[in-house]
Design an enzyme around this catalytic site. Structure first.
Site, PDB file in Angstrom:
ATOM      1  N   CYS A 159       0.805  -1.226   0.000  1.00  0.00           N
ATOM      2  CA  CYS A 159       0.000   0.000   0.000  1.00  0.00           C
ATOM      3  C   CYS A 159       0.841   1.281   0.000  1.00  0.00           C
ATOM      4  O   CYS A 159       0.496   2.250  -0.680  1.00  0.00           O
ATOM      5  CB  CYS A 159      -0.971  -0.004   1.171  1.00  0.00           C
ATOM      6  SG  CYS A 159      -0.220  -0.149   2.812  1.00  0.00           S
ATOM      7  N   HIS A 194      -2.813   0.756   7.355  1.00  0.00           N
ATOM      8  CA  HIS A 194      -3.079   0.796   5.906  1.00  0.00           C
ATOM      9  C   HIS A 194      -3.032   2.257   5.465  1.00  0.00           C
ATOM     10  O   HIS A 194      -3.298   3.165   6.250  1.00  0.00           O
ATOM     11  CB  HIS A 194      -4.453   0.187   5.614  1.00  0.00           C
ATOM     12  CG  HIS A 194      -4.826   0.181   4.163  1.00  0.00           C
ATOM     13  ND1 HIS A 194      -3.976  -0.285   3.180  1.00  0.00           N
ATOM     14  CD2 HIS A 194      -5.959   0.601   3.521  1.00  0.00           C
ATOM     15  CE1 HIS A 194      -4.581  -0.168   2.006  1.00  0.00           C
ATOM     16  NE2 HIS A 194      -5.770   0.365   2.184  1.00  0.00           N
ATOM     17  N   SER A 211      -4.662  -2.938  -1.861  1.00  0.00           N
ATOM     18  CA  SER A 211      -4.972  -3.614  -0.610  1.00  0.00           C
ATOM     19  C   SER A 211      -5.309  -5.063  -0.912  1.00  0.00           C
ATOM     20  O   SER A 211      -5.550  -5.436  -2.069  1.00  0.00           O
ATOM     21  CB  SER A 211      -6.176  -2.942   0.078  1.00  0.00           C
ATOM     22  OG  SER A 211      -6.635  -3.712   1.183  1.00  0.00           O
TER      23      SER A 211
END
Length: 354
Positions: A159, A194, A211
């Site tokens: 990510c 994330h 993702s």
């Protein structure tokens, strides 16, 4: 539902001629791996450390063997997979995605969708070893060098790498403002991190990224406010039984690929456990105003051509020195919360990774 064990279904292949990244044949000493020196949050995923290739490309033998040892620890059928893949002599070439190009008539939403398609075609990196080293303290020009490397090598990415690549691919869209948007979620006693690249254009917000989960990356330009965008991600997290705990939002990123300024990753740090819905909305409105104010501020001058040439790519030799600048005051929403005791259901070790 995807659990803590990722699937490995491909072999890394370098760009251009499609050559494998495998190091020359030879054995290395089997030993336990030391933890990474750089204690950045992205180096841990739900309490499980992952490694970063710090030696550039092609991958050296030590990093290559370490990657396979890590795969052996986390994959349910690692021994058979390793023998089958590493012993194969007729592996097919991996198709190299083409960097998107646009006609003048291509709309911004169409361009963003094409960029997201390109990021998706690179695939998510499930090996546990990040191929491109991203140091957040590097100047923007050095990070753009890494993004160019990503397009040449066409390897799977995680990510954070996708955020840097997204910035690079949108640099020539002056009407599109970009900003880092990161999340900390909680599930079964562990915290997960994330990050995506938030985008703003024409009064609407969206996001680019990658993702394991389809609904935790791309968001089209259709959200009227930053609050709407954050709530969209929060709803996606709930779908995986994750509780969103913190949201970190950076400032708009310069469109000057040769800028020596650093990306401001965490201008606002919002603790959702300590904020009501109305307080969160006000904080996000304040951050939106702060981002708009930055548009009118002049950026630091870009380096001269000679200086740019001397900086070089951080993946091809000596890394450029870290340029320290004063940090802009962040907006923490409260003191760190004491972790709650784990319930019995949380101690079973099962993890749903996002």
């Amino acid at each position: 539902m995807e659990a803590s064990v990722p699937e490995l279904s491909w072999v890394p292949v370098a760009g251009g001629g499609g050559r494998m990244l495998r190091a020359p044949a030879g054995s290395v000493e089997q030993r336990d791996e030391e933890q990474e020196d750089e204690a950045e949050e992205e180096l841990r995923d739900g309490g499980v450390p992952f490694y970063v290739n710090r030696g550039g490309l092609p991958v050296d033998e030590e990093t290559w063997e370490r990657m396979w040892r890590h795969v052996a620890r986390i994959h349910p059928n690692a021994e058979a997979l390793g023998k089958e893949t590493r012993g194969a002599t007729d592996l097919p070439k991996i198709p190299i995605p083409s960097v998107p190009t646009f006609q003048p008539t291509t709309t911004i939403p169409q361009r963003l969708e094409a960029i997201q398609k390109y990021i998706r075609e690179l695939q998510y990196n499930h090996t546990g070893t990040q191929f491109f080293e991203i140091k957040k303290s590097r100047p923007l020009t050095a990070l753009m060098d890494i993004a160019k490397e990503m397009t040449r090598e066409a390897l799977p990415i995680k990510c954070l790498e996708a955020v840097i690549l997204g910035i690079y691919l949108t640099n020539n869209m002056p009407g599109v403002e970009r900003f880092p948007l990161s999340f900390q979620s909680h599930f079964s006693g562990n915290h997960f991190h994330h990050i995506v690249l938030g985008v703003h254009c024409g009064g609407r917000f969206g996001a680019l990224g990658t993702s394991r989960r389809e609904d935790l990356m791309f968001k089209p330009l259709e959200f009227r406010t930053l609050m709407d965008l954050v709530q969209e991600f929060e709803g996606a997290y709930r779908g995986y039984w994750h509780t969103l705990r913190k949201v970190r939002i950076g400032q708009y990123v310069s469109h000057d690929a040769h800028s020596v300024e650093q990306i401001e990753w965490k201008h606002s740090i919002l603790d959702l456990d300590k904020l009501t819905k109305e307080e969160l909305r006000k904080e996000l409105e304040r951050h939106t105003r702060d981002m708009r104010l930055k548009i009118g501020k002049p950026a630091p001058p870009s380096p001269t051509k000679d200086r740019r040439n001397s900086m070089g790519s951080p993946l091809r030799g000596q890394g450029s020195p870290i340029r320290r600048i004063s940090r802009i005051e962040r907006r923490p929403s409260g003191d760190k919360k004491v972790l709650e005791p784990k319930s019995a259901a949380e101690i079973n070790g099962y993890q749903i990774r996002v």
